[in-house]
Scaffold this motif. Structure first.
Motif, PDB file in Angstrom:
ATOM      1  N   GLY A 200     -79.894  46.104   4.516  1.00  0.00           N
ATOM      2  CA  GLY A 200     -78.365  46.148   5.369  1.00  0.00           C
ATOM      3  C   GLY A 200     -78.529  45.921   6.695  1.00  0.00           C
ATOM      4  N   ASN A 201     -77.807  46.757   7.389  1.00  0.00           N
ATOM      5  CA  ASN A 201     -77.873  46.314   8.989  1.00  0.00           C
ATOM      6  C   ASN A 201     -77.787  48.383   9.900  1.00  0.00           C
ATOM      7  OD1 ASN A 201     -75.024  47.054   8.944  1.00  0.00           O
ATOM      8  ND2 ASN A 201     -74.016  45.700   9.096  1.00  0.00           N
ATOM      9  N   GLN A 204     -73.952  51.268   7.865  1.00  0.00           N
ATOM     10  CA  GLN A 204     -73.420  51.740   6.486  1.00  0.00           C
ATOM     11  C   GLN A 204     -73.956  53.245   7.240  1.00  0.00           C
ATOM     12  OE1 GLN A 204     -76.505  49.985   6.825  1.00  0.00           O
ATOM     13  NE2 GLN A 204     -76.644  49.135   4.240  1.00  0.00           N
ATOM     14  N   ASN A 243     -79.077  54.403   9.754  1.00  0.00           N
ATOM     15  CA  ASN A 243     -79.691  54.591  11.107  1.00  0.00           C
ATOM     16  C   ASN A 243     -79.950  56.017  11.370  1.00  0.00           C
ATOM     17  OD1 ASN A 243     -79.760  52.312  11.575  1.00  0.00           O
ATOM     18  ND2 ASN A 243     -77.497  51.839  12.804  1.00  0.00           N
ATOM     19  N   GLU A 260     -86.596  47.850  11.089  1.00  0.00           N
ATOM     20  CA  GLU A 260     -86.475  46.035  10.551  1.00  0.00           C
ATOM     21  C   GLU A 260     -85.373  45.960   9.726  1.00  0.00           C
ATOM     22  OE1 GLU A 260     -89.767  43.697   9.166  1.00  0.00           O
ATOM     23  OE2 GLU A 260     -90.919  43.785  11.373  1.00  0.00           O
ATOM     24  N   TYR A 261     -84.379  45.075   9.996  1.00  0.00           N
ATOM     25  CA  TYR A 261     -83.216  45.301   8.718  1.00  0.00           C
ATOM     26  C   TYR A 261     -83.063  44.428   8.246  1.00  0.00           C
ATOM     27  CZ  TYR A 261     -82.087  48.460  11.769  1.00  0.00           C
ATOM     28  OH  TYR A 261     -81.894  49.786  13.227  1.00  0.00           O
ATOM     29  N   THR A 262     -82.577  44.093   6.974  1.00  0.00           N
ATOM     30  CA  THR A 262     -82.891  42.944   5.472  1.00  0.00           C
ATOM     31  C   THR A 262     -81.392  42.160   6.172  1.00  0.00           C
ATOM     32  OG1 THR A 262     -81.083  44.423   3.511  1.00  0.00           O
ATOM     33  CG2 THR A 262     -84.558  44.276   4.443  1.00  0.00           C
ATOM     34  N   GLY A 263     -80.321  42.817   6.578  1.00  0.00           N
ATOM     35  CA  GLY A 263     -78.968  42.224   7.510  1.00  0.00           C
ATOM     36  C   GLY A 263     -77.996  42.183   5.826  1.00  0.00           C
ATOM     37  N   ASP A 265     -74.005  43.474   6.261  1.00  0.00           N
ATOM     38  CA  ASP A 265     -72.823  44.919   5.978  1.00  0.00           C
ATOM     39  C   ASP A 265     -73.585  46.023   5.103  1.00  0.00           C
ATOM     40  OD1 ASP A 265     -71.456  43.800   4.484  1.00  0.00           O
ATOM     41  OD2 ASP A 265     -69.820  44.444   5.653  1.00  0.00           O
TER      42      ASP A 265
END
Length: 313
Positions: A200-201, A204, A243, A260-263, A265
């Protein structure tokens, strides 16, 4: 119900919460753990309790562990992954386990059941979410299965003489845990200390409760909530972002990795990106958490680091 001098069955007692509960209850009770070891491990079951390998989907196995001398069943056995890869199996077998337990309890005259449900029954609800929030609209098959379990337990409580305590958990963290965000981050950073992939970003945000506090709250609810059907949120008054969990883990490991983020929400289909439960009902019953979500995550990180570093050496 006083949890002293009782014959207690803990289904799923080789898992995180079940094994800690079994160890706690064994101080004053006769405890049997039943687990098929599909996810939990035998070495997590404390030496102070009996153990029987048993599948709660099998009525014969259920009959072997729920007997006439059983005073209370703590039913934890379930598929617990919110992103389990076989939706139908998760839903049908979670329900079968619970129904099998209830039917066998009725057969032998055991009328006390404590059940681990989940905050996922609420879906994406306003926060903080109280127990009487409606409508309940889960967005994962796991949440749907827990809501279905609650429904059949409610029926047995209101119509078949069972006294039930249902716990809607926040995220529980602690030692011996695998497959969740804290151990996942630790394992990734042990493999590559320079980089951490976050689902996600990273925004969460959920409540986290340490397993020892969870056990204390569960026992408090059984000993003080007296209705036929008792539903309680178990969590903290605070939340922690993904985070922040990454920051805590990196800090405890003395690292400064690139994230690094998978993207998106949320981390997976059915993930509730933000969750904070109201614990006003639990507080009115006389129990309060001693740790914030951040503190619970940090304590669990330190405990898991000791375990996982030993595994990687």
């Amino acid at each position: 119900m006083k949890l002293t001098d009782k014959r207690v069955l803990v289904t799923g007692g080789a898992g995180l919460v079940g094994s800690h509960l079994a160890a706690h209850l064994a101080e004053d009770n006769d405890v049997l753990v039943a687990d098929d070891l599909s996810k939990g491990t035998r070495d997590q079951v404390p030496d102070t309790v009996e153990f029987e390998k048993a599948d709660m989907c099998d009525p014969e196995d259920v009959a072997s562990v729920i007997t006439e001398d059983t005073d209370i069943v703590f039913h934890f056995a379930a598929y617990t992954d919110t992103n389990f890869d076989d939706d139908r199996k998760l839903f049908e077998e979670n329900g079968a386990m619970t129904y099998n337990v209830l039917e066998r309890m009725e057969e032998v005259g055991c009328d006390k059941l404590a059940f681990t449900s989940s905050s996922t029954v609420y879906g994406e609800a306003p926060m903080p979410t109280p127990e009487d929030f409606a409508p309940l609209e889960p967005i994962s098959i796991y949440g749907s299965s827990k809501l279905a379990d609650e429904a059949i337990i409610s029926t047995y409580a209101h119509s078949y003489g069972v006294q039930a305590w249902v716990y809607r958990f926040a995220n529980i963290v602690g030692p011996n845990q695998r497959g969740n965000v804290v151990p996942d981050f630790i394992e990734k950073l042990l493999e590559n200390p320079d980089e951490l992939t976050i689902l996600g970003n990273g925004l969460q945000e959920k409540s986290y409760l340490h397993v020892e506090e969870c056990i204390d709250a569960m026992c408090h609810v059984v000993e003080h909530a007296e209705k036929d059907y008792n539903v309680y949120n178990l969590g903290t008054r605070t939340t922690t972002s993904v985070n922040t969990i990454a920051d805590i883990v990196a800090d405890e490991m003395g690292l400064d990795p690139e994230y690094e983020y998978t993207g998106g929400d949320r981390g997976w289909t059915g993930d509730v990106p933000k969750m904070r439960l109201s614990i006003e009902k639990l507080s009115a019953l006389g129990w309060e958490p001693s740790q914030s979500s951040d503190e619970a995550v940090r304590e669990a990180t330190r405990q898991l680091l000791t375990e996982l570093r030993a595994e990687y050496e």
